[in-house]
Design a protein around this motif. Sequence first.
Motif, PDB file in Angstrom:
ATOM      1  N   GLN A 120      20.084  62.573  70.077  1.00  0.00           N
ATOM      2  CA  GLN A 120      21.789  63.030  69.015  1.00  0.00           C
ATOM      3  C   GLN A 120      21.924  64.304  68.639  1.00  0.00           C
ATOM      4  O   GLN A 120      22.862  64.334  69.135  1.00  0.00           O
ATOM      5  CB  GLN A 120      20.934  62.202  67.367  1.00  0.00           C
ATOM      6  CG  GLN A 120      22.186  62.452  66.223  1.00  0.00           C
ATOM      7  CD  GLN A 120      23.077  60.817  66.701  1.00  0.00           C
ATOM      8  OE1 GLN A 120      22.646  60.484  67.296  1.00  0.00           O
ATOM      9  NE2 GLN A 120      24.722  61.755  67.430  1.00  0.00           N
ATOM     10  N   CYS A 123      23.243  64.615  71.686  1.00  0.00           N
ATOM     11  CA  CYS A 123      25.050  63.600  72.352  1.00  0.00           C
ATOM     12  C   CYS A 123      25.742  65.175  71.717  1.00  0.00           C
ATOM     13  O   CYS A 123      27.004  65.112  71.669  1.00  0.00           O
ATOM     14  CB  CYS A 123      24.614  62.230  71.314  1.00  0.00           C
ATOM     15  SG  CYS A 123      23.715  60.971  72.670  1.00  0.00           S
ATOM     16  N   GLU A 124      25.100  65.009  70.049  1.00  0.00           N
ATOM     17  CA  GLU A 124      26.564  65.975  69.455  1.00  0.00           C
ATOM     18  C   GLU A 124      26.490  67.584  69.684  1.00  0.00           C
ATOM     19  O   GLU A 124      28.025  67.937  70.446  1.00  0.00           O
ATOM     20  CB  GLU A 124      25.855  66.228  68.350  1.00  0.00           C
ATOM     21  CG  GLU A 124      25.487  65.056  67.564  1.00  0.00           C
ATOM     22  CD  GLU A 124      24.899  65.207  65.835  1.00  0.00           C
ATOM     23  OE1 GLU A 124      24.703  66.157  66.453  1.00  0.00           O
ATOM     24  OE2 GLU A 124      24.953  64.395  65.470  1.00  0.00           O
ATOM     25  N   SER A 155      19.490  53.234  75.224  1.00  0.00           N
ATOM     26  CA  SER A 155      20.186  52.955  73.635  1.00  0.00           C
ATOM     27  C   SER A 155      19.939  54.384  73.242  1.00  0.00           C
ATOM     28  O   SER A 155      20.275  54.601  72.392  1.00  0.00           O
ATOM     29  CB  SER A 155      18.964  51.676  72.979  1.00  0.00           C
ATOM     30  OG  SER A 155      17.742  52.635  73.427  1.00  0.00           O
ATOM     31  N   ALA A 158      23.389  55.275  73.009  1.00  0.00           N
ATOM     32  CA  ALA A 158      24.607  54.525  73.431  1.00  0.00           C
ATOM     33  C   ALA A 158      25.443  55.372  72.393  1.00  0.00           C
ATOM     34  O   ALA A 158      26.401  54.249  72.404  1.00  0.00           O
ATOM     35  CB  ALA A 158      23.325  53.377  72.223  1.00  0.00           C
ATOM     36  N   SER A 159      26.242  56.158  71.938  1.00  0.00           N
ATOM     37  CA  SER A 159      27.041  56.997  70.977  1.00  0.00           C
ATOM     38  C   SER A 159      27.734  57.309  72.240  1.00  0.00           C
ATOM     39  O   SER A 159      29.166  57.866  71.785  1.00  0.00           O
ATOM     40  CB  SER A 159      26.506  57.790  70.144  1.00  0.00           C
ATOM     41  OG  SER A 159      25.758  59.185  70.192  1.00  0.00           O
ATOM     42  N   LEU A 160      27.271  57.702  73.683  1.00  0.00           N
ATOM     43  CA  LEU A 160      28.261  58.323  74.849  1.00  0.00           C
ATOM     44  C   LEU A 160      28.548  56.834  75.682  1.00  0.00           C
ATOM     45  O   LEU A 160      28.308  55.461  75.498  1.00  0.00           O
ATOM     46  CB  LEU A 160      27.301  58.977  75.899  1.00  0.00           C
ATOM     47  CG  LEU A 160      26.519  59.937  75.202  1.00  0.00           C
ATOM     48  CD1 LEU A 160      25.832  60.929  75.830  1.00  0.00           C
ATOM     49  CD2 LEU A 160      27.416  60.969  73.822  1.00  0.00           C
ATOM     50  N   SER A 161      29.294  56.943  76.858  1.00  0.00           N
ATOM     51  CA  SER A 161      29.936  56.094  77.465  1.00  0.00           C
ATOM     52  C   SER A 161      29.088  56.205  77.957  1.00  0.00           C
ATOM     53  O   SER A 161      29.548  57.417  79.523  1.00  0.00           O
ATOM     54  CB  SER A 161      31.974  56.307  77.635  1.00  0.00           C
ATOM     55  OG  SER A 161      32.287  55.699  76.342  1.00  0.00           O
ATOM     56  N   ARG A 184      30.664  61.596  76.857  1.00  0.00           N
ATOM     57  CA  ARG A 184      30.876  62.191  74.992  1.00  0.00           C
ATOM     58  C   ARG A 184      32.605  61.244  74.991  1.00  0.00           C
ATOM     59  O   ARG A 184      32.968  62.560  75.744  1.00  0.00           O
ATOM     60  CB  ARG A 184      30.583  63.193  74.534  1.00  0.00           C
ATOM     61  CG  ARG A 184      31.214  63.279  73.200  1.00  0.00           C
ATOM     62  CD  ARG A 184      30.465  64.640  72.532  1.00  0.00           C
ATOM     63  NE  ARG A 184      31.061  64.280  70.709  1.00  0.00           N
ATOM     64  CZ  ARG A 184      30.168  65.361  69.969  1.00  0.00           C
ATOM     65  NH1 ARG A 184      29.317  65.811  70.207  1.00  0.00           N
ATOM     66  NH2 ARG A 184      30.908  64.901  68.853  1.00  0.00           N
ATOM     67  N   ASP A 186      34.615  61.090  72.030  1.00  0.00           N
ATOM     68  CA  ASP A 186      35.499  61.653  71.012  1.00  0.00           C
ATOM     69  C   ASP A 186      35.249  63.509  70.778  1.00  0.00           C
ATOM     70  O   ASP A 186      35.167  63.809  71.468  1.00  0.00           O
ATOM     71  CB  ASP A 186      34.680  61.886  69.509  1.00  0.00           C
ATOM     72  CG  ASP A 186      33.181  61.574  69.644  1.00  0.00           C
ATOM     73  OD1 ASP A 186      32.657  62.060  70.534  1.00  0.00           O
ATOM     74  OD2 ASP A 186      32.567  61.394  68.481  1.00  0.00           O
TER      75      ASP A 186
END
Length: 186
Positions: A120, A123-124, A155, A158-161, A184, A186
Amino acid sequence: MSEISSKWNERYANSGHPLPAVADVLLKGEHWLPGTASERPSMAALDLACGRAANGEWLAQRGFHVSAWDISKNAIADIQQRPASRVAVAQVRDLEKQPPLPHSFDVIIVCRFLDRTLCQAICEALKPGGILFYQTFTHGLSNPDFLLRSNELLSLFASLSILEYHEPEPDESGKAEARLIARRQD
């Protein structure tokens, strides 16, 4: 000094060896690198758990401002003492205690390192539009804690494309590494 850092310091105690090969995920996914040649010097890239930073050197050769982080002081000393190194910042860093800050990097490469608790934060740490290149083992290590399960990278991030994903069968030596490239949004 932690047991983990001691293990990796021992591994990297004998510097001077040729750099390892650049990760397939970078070589096969180079077309996903952001920016033009003139934009890249202002773009930040991170070689996370870098070892001797072959991937970081490769990104620096393509114009990125590269940070290379590893828990091993010997690996980082090797980078800092390498006469031709293009890595801008080489830092000893315990990623569990000091994960990357949010919105810090345009590119992150992680190769042959797996700490699920950091996914996480990784990703951030990407800036909007930032690209993650991730490659690690699905087969071939003795410790199953460091092996991905089938489609696990999908998984974990999953927040990424997802731009590309490849999970091969083990080779004749019994090893296999999944490769993920994701952005990412956003």
